[in-house]
Design a protein around this motif. Structure first.
Motif, short mmCIF file in Angstrom:
data_model
loop_
_atom_site.label_atom_id
_atom_site.label_comp_id
_atom_site.label_asym_id
_atom_site.label_seq_id
_atom_site.Cartn_x
_atom_site.Cartn_y
_atom_site.Cartn_z
N ILE A 18 65.51 -37.08 71.91
CA ILE A 18 66.47 -36.70 70.72
C ILE A 18 67.76 -37.10 70.95
O ILE A 18 68.43 -36.87 71.87
N ASP A 19 68.43 -37.52 69.78
CA ASP A 19 69.82 -38.05 69.76
C ASP A 19 70.68 -36.65 69.92
O ASP A 19 70.56 -35.54 69.23
N ALA A 20 71.39 -36.69 71.14
CA ALA A 20 72.33 -35.29 71.36
C ALA A 20 73.61 -35.21 70.55
O ALA A 20 74.06 -34.17 70.20
N ALA A 21 73.63 -36.22 69.55
CA ALA A 21 74.83 -36.11 68.57
C ALA A 21 74.28 -35.45 67.18
O ALA A 21 75.28 -34.62 66.77
N ASN A 22 73.31 -35.75 66.92
CA ASN A 22 72.64 -35.23 65.44
C ASN A 22 71.32 -34.74 65.61
O ASN A 22 70.93 -34.06 64.51
N GLY A 23 70.66 -34.47 66.58
CA GLY A 23 69.31 -33.92 66.54
C GLY A 23 68.34 -34.71 66.17
O GLY A 23 67.03 -34.19 65.92
N ASP A 24 68.49 -35.90 65.83
CA ASP A 24 67.33 -36.77 65.10
C ASP A 24 66.52 -37.19 66.43
O ASP A 24 66.94 -37.56 67.43
N ILE A 25 64.93 -37.37 66.11
CA ILE A 25 64.13 -37.66 67.16
C ILE A 25 64.19 -38.99 66.97
O ILE A 25 63.94 -39.66 65.97
N ILE A 26 64.53 -39.57 68.13
CA ILE A 26 64.55 -41.26 68.00
C ILE A 26 63.17 -41.68 68.52
O ILE A 26 62.95 -42.65 67.95
N SER A 27 62.44 -40.90 69.45
CA SER A 27 60.96 -41.34 69.72
C SER A 27 60.05 -40.21 70.10
O SER A 27 60.66 -39.07 70.64
N ALA A 28 59.01 -40.42 70.19
CA ALA A 28 57.81 -39.15 70.81
C ALA A 28 56.94 -40.19 71.32
O ALA A 28 55.98 -40.92 70.28
N GLU A 29 56.64 -39.94 72.60
CA GLU A 29 55.62 -40.87 73.21
C GLU A 29 54.63 -40.01 73.95
O GLU A 29 55.08 -39.26 74.74
N ALA A 30 53.44 -40.34 73.84
CA ALA A 30 52.42 -39.51 74.77
C ALA A 30 52.68 -40.21 76.44
O ALA A 30 53.05 -41.29 76.54
N GLU A 31 52.75 -39.26 77.24
CA GLU A 31 52.99 -39.50 78.57
C GLU A 31 51.74 -39.51 79.22
O GLU A 31 50.77 -39.19 78.88
N ASP A 32 51.48 -40.84 80.17
CA ASP A 32 50.20 -40.99 80.92
C ASP A 32 50.02 -40.23 81.98
O ASP A 32 50.94 -40.12 82.92
N ASP A 33 49.55 -38.87 81.92
CA ASP A 33 49.37 -37.97 82.89
C ASP A 33 48.68 -38.36 84.01
O ASP A 33 48.76 -37.66 85.19
N ASP A 34 48.00 -39.57 84.03
CA ASP A 34 47.42 -39.84 85.45
C ASP A 34 48.23 -41.12 86.02
O ASP A 34 48.03 -41.64 86.90
N LYS A 35 49.74 -41.31 85.64
CA LYS A 35 50.33 -42.15 86.31
C LYS A 35 50.68 -41.88 87.59
O LYS A 35 50.84 -42.67 88.54
N GLU A 36 50.86 -40.56 88.05
CA GLU A 36 50.95 -40.29 89.64
C GLU A 36 49.79 -40.70 90.27
O GLU A 36 49.96 -40.94 91.47
N ASP A 37 48.49 -40.51 89.75
CA ASP A 37 47.27 -40.97 90.43
C ASP A 37 47.14 -42.24 90.79
O ASP A 37 46.46 -42.82 91.62
N ASP A 38 47.80 -43.19 89.67
CA ASP A 38 47.65 -44.57 89.81
C ASP A 38 48.57 -45.38 90.86
O ASP A 38 48.35 -46.22 91.30
#
Length: 103
Positions: free
Chosen positions: A81-101
């Protein structure tokens, strides 16, 4: 415990932790952002309902942002989220298995 109360508690703790001065160009500026942690959590969870697991200020592409990780029913979303205006810049799914990899 009420989910809204939990989110407010997390946001309050995170805002206390976020009052650190930063020195380089990759970390947020010293100037107070227009959008605080509590408002960023509200914006992120309105877009992606769930429980907030982490919030932090960062500097991306020359602007201050708030990164909010939201654990949803289908996985973890990283909402920037842009801290200046509150716009969502991006929203991405995290790879919950990245620690296991990492092996």
């Amino acid at each position: 415990m009420n989910t809204k109360l939990t989110l407010v508690s997390i946001a309050a703790i995170a805002s206390i932790a976020g009052t650190v001065a930063f020195a380089d160009d990759e970390t947020p500026s010293k100037q107070a952002p227009a959008i605080g942690y509590d408002r960023a959590v509200e914006i992120a969870t309105n877009a992606h309902p769930g429980m907030v697991s982490e919030t932090e200020y960062e500097r991306e592409d020359g602007r201050d942002v708030v990164v909010v990780e939201v654990v949803t029913e289908t996985g973890t979303m990283e909402v920037v989220i842009d801290a200046a205006n509150g716009d969502i810049i991006s929203a991405e799914a995290e790879d919950d298995d990245k620690e296991d990899d990492k092996g």
